[in-house]
Design a protein around this motif. Structure first.
Motif, short mmCIF file in Angstrom:
data_model
loop_
_atom_site.label_atom_id
_atom_site.label_comp_id
_atom_site.label_asym_id
_atom_site.label_seq_id
_atom_site.Cartn_x
_atom_site.Cartn_y
_atom_site.Cartn_z
N LYS A 154 -10.36 -2.73 -17.93
CA LYS A 154 -9.07 -2.90 -18.61
C LYS A 154 -8.00 -3.38 -17.62
O LYS A 154 -7.20 -4.25 -17.92
CB LYS A 154 -8.67 -1.59 -19.27
CG LYS A 154 -7.41 -1.68 -20.11
CD LYS A 154 -7.12 -0.35 -20.77
CE LYS A 154 -5.85 -0.43 -21.59
NZ LYS A 154 -5.51 0.86 -22.20
N ALA A 155 -8.01 -2.79 -16.41
CA ALA A 155 -7.05 -3.16 -15.38
C ALA A 155 -7.25 -4.61 -14.94
O ALA A 155 -6.29 -5.36 -14.78
CB ALA A 155 -7.16 -2.22 -14.19
N LEU B 286 -3.46 -1.55 -8.76
CA LEU B 286 -4.02 -2.34 -7.66
C LEU B 286 -4.04 -1.52 -6.37
O LEU B 286 -3.07 -0.84 -6.05
CB LEU B 286 -3.19 -3.60 -7.42
CG LEU B 286 -3.12 -4.62 -8.55
CD1 LEU B 286 -2.13 -5.73 -8.20
CD2 LEU B 286 -4.49 -5.20 -8.83
N ILE B 287 -5.15 -1.61 -5.63
CA ILE B 287 -5.20 -0.98 -4.31
C ILE B 287 -5.08 -2.05 -3.22
O ILE B 287 -4.85 -1.74 -2.06
CB ILE B 287 -6.48 -0.13 -4.11
CG1 ILE B 287 -7.73 -0.97 -4.34
CG2 ILE B 287 -6.46 1.09 -5.00
CD1 ILE B 287 -9.02 -0.26 -3.95
N GLN C 249 -1.07 1.03 -6.05
CA GLN C 249 -1.55 1.86 -4.95
C GLN C 249 -1.85 0.99 -3.73
O GLN C 249 -2.81 1.21 -3.00
CB GLN C 249 -2.82 2.63 -5.37
CG GLN C 249 -2.59 3.64 -6.48
CD GLN C 249 -1.65 4.75 -6.04
OE1 GLN C 249 -1.80 5.32 -4.97
NE2 GLN C 249 -0.65 5.04 -6.86
N LEU C 250 -1.01 -0.04 -3.52
CA LEU C 250 -1.24 -0.97 -2.43
C LEU C 250 -1.07 -0.29 -1.08
O LEU C 250 -0.04 0.33 -0.81
CB LEU C 250 -0.27 -2.15 -2.52
CG LEU C 250 -0.41 -3.06 -3.73
CD1 LEU C 250 0.72 -4.08 -3.76
CD2 LEU C 250 -1.76 -3.77 -3.72
N LYS C 251 -2.09 -0.44 -0.24
CA LYS C 251 -2.04 0.13 1.11
C LYS C 251 -1.54 -0.89 2.11
O LYS C 251 -1.04 -0.53 3.17
CB LYS C 251 -3.43 0.61 1.52
CG LYS C 251 -3.94 1.75 0.68
CD LYS C 251 -5.34 2.16 1.09
CE LYS C 251 -5.83 3.26 0.18
NZ LYS C 251 -7.22 3.61 0.44
N ALA C 252 -1.71 -2.18 1.80
CA ALA C 252 -1.31 -3.23 2.73
C ALA C 252 -1.15 -4.55 1.99
O ALA C 252 -1.71 -4.74 0.91
CB ALA C 252 -2.36 -3.38 3.82
N VAL D 160 7.80 -4.45 -3.99
CA VAL D 160 6.58 -3.66 -3.78
C VAL D 160 6.91 -2.16 -3.74
O VAL D 160 6.22 -1.38 -3.09
CB VAL D 160 5.80 -4.10 -2.51
CG1 VAL D 160 5.15 -5.44 -2.72
CG2 VAL D 160 6.70 -4.13 -1.29
N GLN D 161 7.95 -1.78 -4.45
CA GLN D 161 8.33 -0.37 -4.48
C GLN D 161 7.23 0.48 -5.14
O GLN D 161 6.47 -0.01 -5.96
CB GLN D 161 9.65 -0.19 -5.22
CG GLN D 161 9.56 -0.47 -6.72
CD GLN D 161 10.87 -0.24 -7.41
OE1 GLN D 161 11.44 0.85 -7.31
NE2 GLN D 161 11.36 -1.25 -8.11
N GLY D 162 7.17 1.73 -4.72
CA GLY D 162 6.25 2.66 -5.36
C GLY D 162 4.79 2.43 -5.03
O GLY D 162 3.92 2.64 -5.88
N ASN D 163 4.50 2.00 -3.82
CA ASN D 163 3.12 1.84 -3.36
C ASN D 163 2.89 2.78 -2.20
O ASN D 163 3.65 3.75 -2.02
CB ASN D 163 2.87 0.38 -2.97
CG ASN D 163 2.66 -0.50 -4.18
OD1 ASN D 163 1.59 -0.51 -4.77
ND2 ASN D 163 3.69 -1.26 -4.56
#
Length: 167
Positions: free
Chosen positions: A3-4, A30-31, A57-60, A77-80
């Protein structure tokens, strides 16, 4: 997961089909920034001026991201869970506004001070303890720097500056 992925693909297709100058991939779980997006948008990356990747959930973000979207003016990119930005962010000649609030930055992304066009920087709600005030104060286009809710030890008033600092 399916779904994502479908949601991301739909949003990319809408951007392309409607000739939008913005891409909104907020709230897509998204990671990382998907490699497939680079391929799908390769014909129109120069037309993308705003990208929203908020609340994932972006780490980089990679150097490739900033090299590919070199015409970007606004990045949200707020809230990652970003802990840093790559060196290539300093090459963004057209970037006017960047929202890095509510991430996990412990160090101010100093490469931002190389972006001559940057007017607004938001790093609210991170873990930044020091600001490179001498470098930041030399950013001639900067109008606003939001550093609220950071455990700053830097005296933001110690160096003259021409922009608003929200602390």
């Amino acid at each position: 997961m399916a779904k994502a992925v479908a949601n991301v693909a739909r949003r990319i297709n809408e951007t392309m089909e409607e000739g939008r100058d913005w891409l909104d991939l907020s709230d897509c779980d998204l990671i990382s920034f998907p490699d497939g997006v680079f391929k799908m948008l390769r014909s129109c990356t120069d037309n993308i001026h705003k990208i929203t990747l908020a609340n994932n959930q972006l780490k980089a973000l990679s150097n490739k991201f900033f090299h590919t979207f070199s015409q970007l003016r606004d990045l949200d990119v707020q809230g990652n869970i970003l802990t840093s930005l790559p060196d290539a962010v300093g090459d963004m000649e057209h970037l006017i506004s960047i929202n890095l609030s509510k991430n996990r930055l412990a160090v101010f992304p100093e490469h931002l001070t190389c972006v001559k066009s940057l007017q607004n920087i938001n790093v609210e709600g991170n873990q930044i303890t020091e600001l490179p005030m001498e470098k930041v104060s030399l950013m001639s286009s900067l109008k606003s720097l939001d550093v609220r809710c950071n455990p700053l030890t830097t005296d933001t008033e110690s160096i003259p500056h021409h922009f608003t600092i929200l602390t």
